[in-house]
Scaffold this active site. Sequence first.
Site, PDB file in Angstrom:
ATOM      1  N   ASP A 252       0.911  -1.171   0.036  1.00 21.63           N
ATOM      2  CA  ASP A 252       0.030   0.101  -0.040  1.00 21.63           C
ATOM      3  C   ASP A 252       1.018   1.337  -0.125  1.00 21.63           C
ATOM      4  O   ASP A 252       2.110   1.152   0.231  1.00 21.63           O
ATOM      5  CB  ASP A 252      -0.923   0.055   1.285  1.00 21.63           C
ATOM      6  CG  ASP A 252      -2.296   0.881   0.754  1.00 21.63           C
ATOM      7  OD1 ASP A 252      -2.234   1.778   0.011  1.00 21.63           O
ATOM      8  OD2 ASP A 252      -3.133   0.743   1.504  1.00 21.63           O
TER       9      ASP A 252
HETATM   10  C1  BGC Z   1      -5.114   3.134   0.306  1.00 22.91           C
HETATM   11  C2  BGC Z   1      -5.255   2.357  -0.822  1.00 22.91           C
HETATM   12  C3  BGC Z   1      -5.197   2.887  -2.173  1.00 22.91           C
HETATM   13  C4  BGC Z   1      -3.867   3.745  -2.108  1.00 22.91           C
HETATM   14  C5  BGC Z   1      -3.685   4.499  -3.418  1.00 22.91           C
HETATM   15  C6  BGC Z   1      -3.904   4.128   0.051  1.00 22.91           C
HETATM   16  O1  BGC Z   1      -3.979   4.980   0.892  1.00 22.91           O
HETATM   17  O2  BGC Z   1      -5.206   2.555   1.404  1.00 22.91           O
HETATM   18  O3  BGC Z   1      -6.387   1.501  -0.601  1.00 22.91           O
HETATM   19  O4  BGC Z   1      -5.361   2.045  -3.157  1.00 22.91           O
HETATM   20  O5  BGC Z   1      -3.686   4.517  -1.240  1.00 22.91           O
HETATM   21  O6  BGC Z   1      -4.573   5.453  -3.833  1.00 22.91           O
END
Ligand code: BGC
Length: 737
Positions: A268
Site C-alpha cells: 500500500d
Molecule cells: C489506500 C489504498 C489505495 C492507495 C492508492 C492508500 O492510501 O489505502 O487502498 O489503493 O492509497 O491510492
Amino acid sequence: MADAAHAADPQTDAPQRRAEAVLARMTLEEKAGQLHTVDASGPDPAGRLGPEIASGRIGAVINQVDPQTLRGLQRIAVEESRLGVPLLVSRDVIHGFNTIFPLPIGQACSWNPDLVRDCARAAAGEAAASGVRWTFAPMVDIARDARWGRIAESLGEDPLLASVLGAAMVEGFQGDDLAAPGTLAACVKHFAGYGASEGGRDYDATNIPDNELRNTYLPPFKAALNAGAASIMTSFGDIDGVPATGNGYLLGDILRGEWDFDGVVISDWDSIGQLITHGLSEDMAAAAREAAEAGVDMDMMSSAFIEHLPEMVRAGAVDESRLDAMALRVLTLKAALGLFDDPYGKTHEGAAPTREAARDLARRAARESLVLLKNDAGALPLDFGAIDRLALVGPMADQPYEQMGTWVFDGDETRSVTPLKALQDALGEDRVAFAPALETTRSRDRSGFKAAVEAAGMSDAVLVCLGEEAILSGEAHCRADITLPGAQLELLDALRETGKPVVAIIMAGRPLTLAPVLERVDALIYAWHAGNMAGPALVDVVSGAFNPAAKLPVSFPRSVGQIPIHYNRKNTGRPPVAEQIMHIDDIEVGASQTSFGMSAFHLDDGYTPQFPFGFGLSYTRFDYSDLTLSADEMNRGDTLTASVTVTNAGDREGTEIVQLYIRDPAASLTRPVRELKGFQHIMLKAGERRTVRFDLTERDLAFSGRDRRVRAEAGAFDVWAGGDSTAALHARFVLRD
Ligand code: BGC
C-alpha cells in the site's frame, strides 16, 4: 530509441515468455525500476518524472488520468528508455470512474453479483478509455466496525457475501482477457485483516488469531484470486506483531505457498517505508529487504526497492533470483494487459459505455442499494397521483457531490441527479416544497427550520434527506460517535410536530446508530451514498415504481458501545436466551449479582443489533414455511438439498432475497452461531408461492479446523432459512464420515 526486445514474436507471445525475454536484457536497476510505482499527479509530471522514466527507473504511475499527459509519459517510457518497457497506469477505480455507482457497501445491499459485475465493467470501460489499466479494487476487507471510515468501501461483514461480490467485481474489471477493450487489471486489497483495526481507527493494529484469519478474513481474498484477480495489495496494518507488508506468513506461506498465487503483490502507499515507523525495520534498506523477502513485488511510493534492491543484490544481501521473480511478475502483467503491443491504449479508446447506458446502470444499481428499514402503517410508497405537494427537506437533498460518496477522484458530479431534481422532474416544480433547513449535516444553526416546517405544513408528507457528507467516511475518516451529526435530530423533532408523515432518507458511508431517528419517523430508507443517480432511484422507491428488495450486508449497532457486532458471532459458554435491555437507572442498588442472568450481553443495549445482517423490508410481505431437507443424513461427496417455501403474502409484486444459514454445533474449533451459505433472489407476484432450493455439499460445511486443514467435520449441522440472519425456520442433519 528503444530496443525492440519485446517485439511480437510467435515464440514469445505468451505473456510470461514475452516478459522473460525482456527481463533477460535488463540491468539490476531496470529490474528494480519495474517495481517502482510513483505519483504522477500535480503539475508537469513529464518534466518531473521524465528523466527517471527514461532511465528505466519507474515501472508504474498512479493518480494521473489525463489522457494526453499519460500519452506523454508513456511516450518517454516506450521511446526513450533503453528497453522501451511501457508504464503501467494505475488508479483507484472503486465504485465507478466518471459515472459513479453506489458505494461498495451500497452495492453489497443488492446481494446481486450480476449487478456488481456490470458496474465494475462499466467503470473499467470508462477508466481504460482514459488510459488507466490497473485499478486498486475490489476491497474485500471484512468490516465489522461502523466507526471505521472504510466500511463504506467494503462489501460488509460476511465472508460468503464478500466473496461472491468481490469475485464479481474482479470479473467485471478484468473480463476474460486482460488485453480486451475496456479492461482493467484488478487488485484485491488489503491483505489482510485491515478492517479489523483496533477501535475502528484506520491504520491501527489488528490482532487476528489464525482461526479468525482463515475462516473470516481470508476467504474473500481467496475467492477474488480464484476469480482471476491479477494482483493483490498488502494492508497497512500490523497483524499480530508483523506488519502485513513485511509479513512472510501471510504473503509467503499462505498467498504464495498454500494458494499458489503467482500474480503481482503491491504494497500500500508507502507501507514499505512504514515498516520502519511500525518498528519492524531499522532503516529503508532493511524495510526493502523485509518486504521483498516477505513476498511484496511492487513498492507503491516509498522508493525503498529502487533505492536499495540493486545494491543489496550486488552485496549478496538479496538474491538476484528474487528480484528477477518480482520484476517478471510485473512484466508478465504488462504483457497480459497488451501493453507491449498497444502502450498508448488505442484498443480502449471507444471502450467506455455510452453516457446513457452508464446512467441507466447507475440508476438500477442505486435502486438495488436502497434498504427500507422502517415502514409503519404503509407510510411508503407515496401515491404520487394522489399527492398535492411533497415537502423535501434536509441538508443532503440537493448535494450532487456528496451523494457520490468517498473515493470518487474522477467522479463527474455534473452527472448527479439529486433527490430535489428527481422529485421536481417527477412531480413538477410547484408540487415540491423544498427547504434544506440545515446547510450541512453538521450544522447547528436552526434558522432554516422555520421554512422547513412551513414546507411540511403545506404538503401531504415530508421526505427528509439526512446523513453524513462524503468526507465523514472513507480512508482515515473514522468516527468515534456514529450518531446523526449536527442538529438533524432536532430537525426531525420540528418536522414531527407538524403531524405530517415523515420519511427519512439517510445518505451516509457507514451504518449510523438509528434508534433516536427511528422513533421520530414513519419510514426510513437507508440510501448510503448511492452515486450519480441517487435522486431518481430514491424517487423510484418512494413512489413505488420500484419495490425495494435490498438487504443489509452489515449488522447495524444500537449504539457505538455494541461494536464490534456481527451476526456470525460465537455462542460463548453463556449465550443470552432472550433480549433484555434495561435503563441502568432502573437497576436497584444492592440487587443480587446474578439478578440479570449471567450471559454475554450489555445491560443497557442487550445483545441484538438494531437491524440484523440480511435485513431489509419490501412493500410486500414474504412468509416462509416448510423448510425441508432432502435427507437427514449426508455422506461425504453427497449433495443435500434444503427447500423452503416462500409466499408473497402482500398485495404487490416484489423480490425477496432468500437466505440460508447453517451452524456446526460441535467442532474442533467453535463455529459461529450462524453462517450464510446461500442466497437467491426470487420475484413473486402478489399471492404467489414458490419453493426455493439450496444445495449443500461438503464444501459448504468446511472450515479451517484446529489442525488448519480445510474440511467438513462429521456430526450434526443446523440449517435455517428466511429473509434475514434471524431466520426462524430450522432443520438439522448429520454429516457421516
Ligand atoms: C489506500 C489504498 C489505495 C492507495 C492508492 C492508500 O492510501 O489505502 O487502498 O489503493 O492509497 O491510492
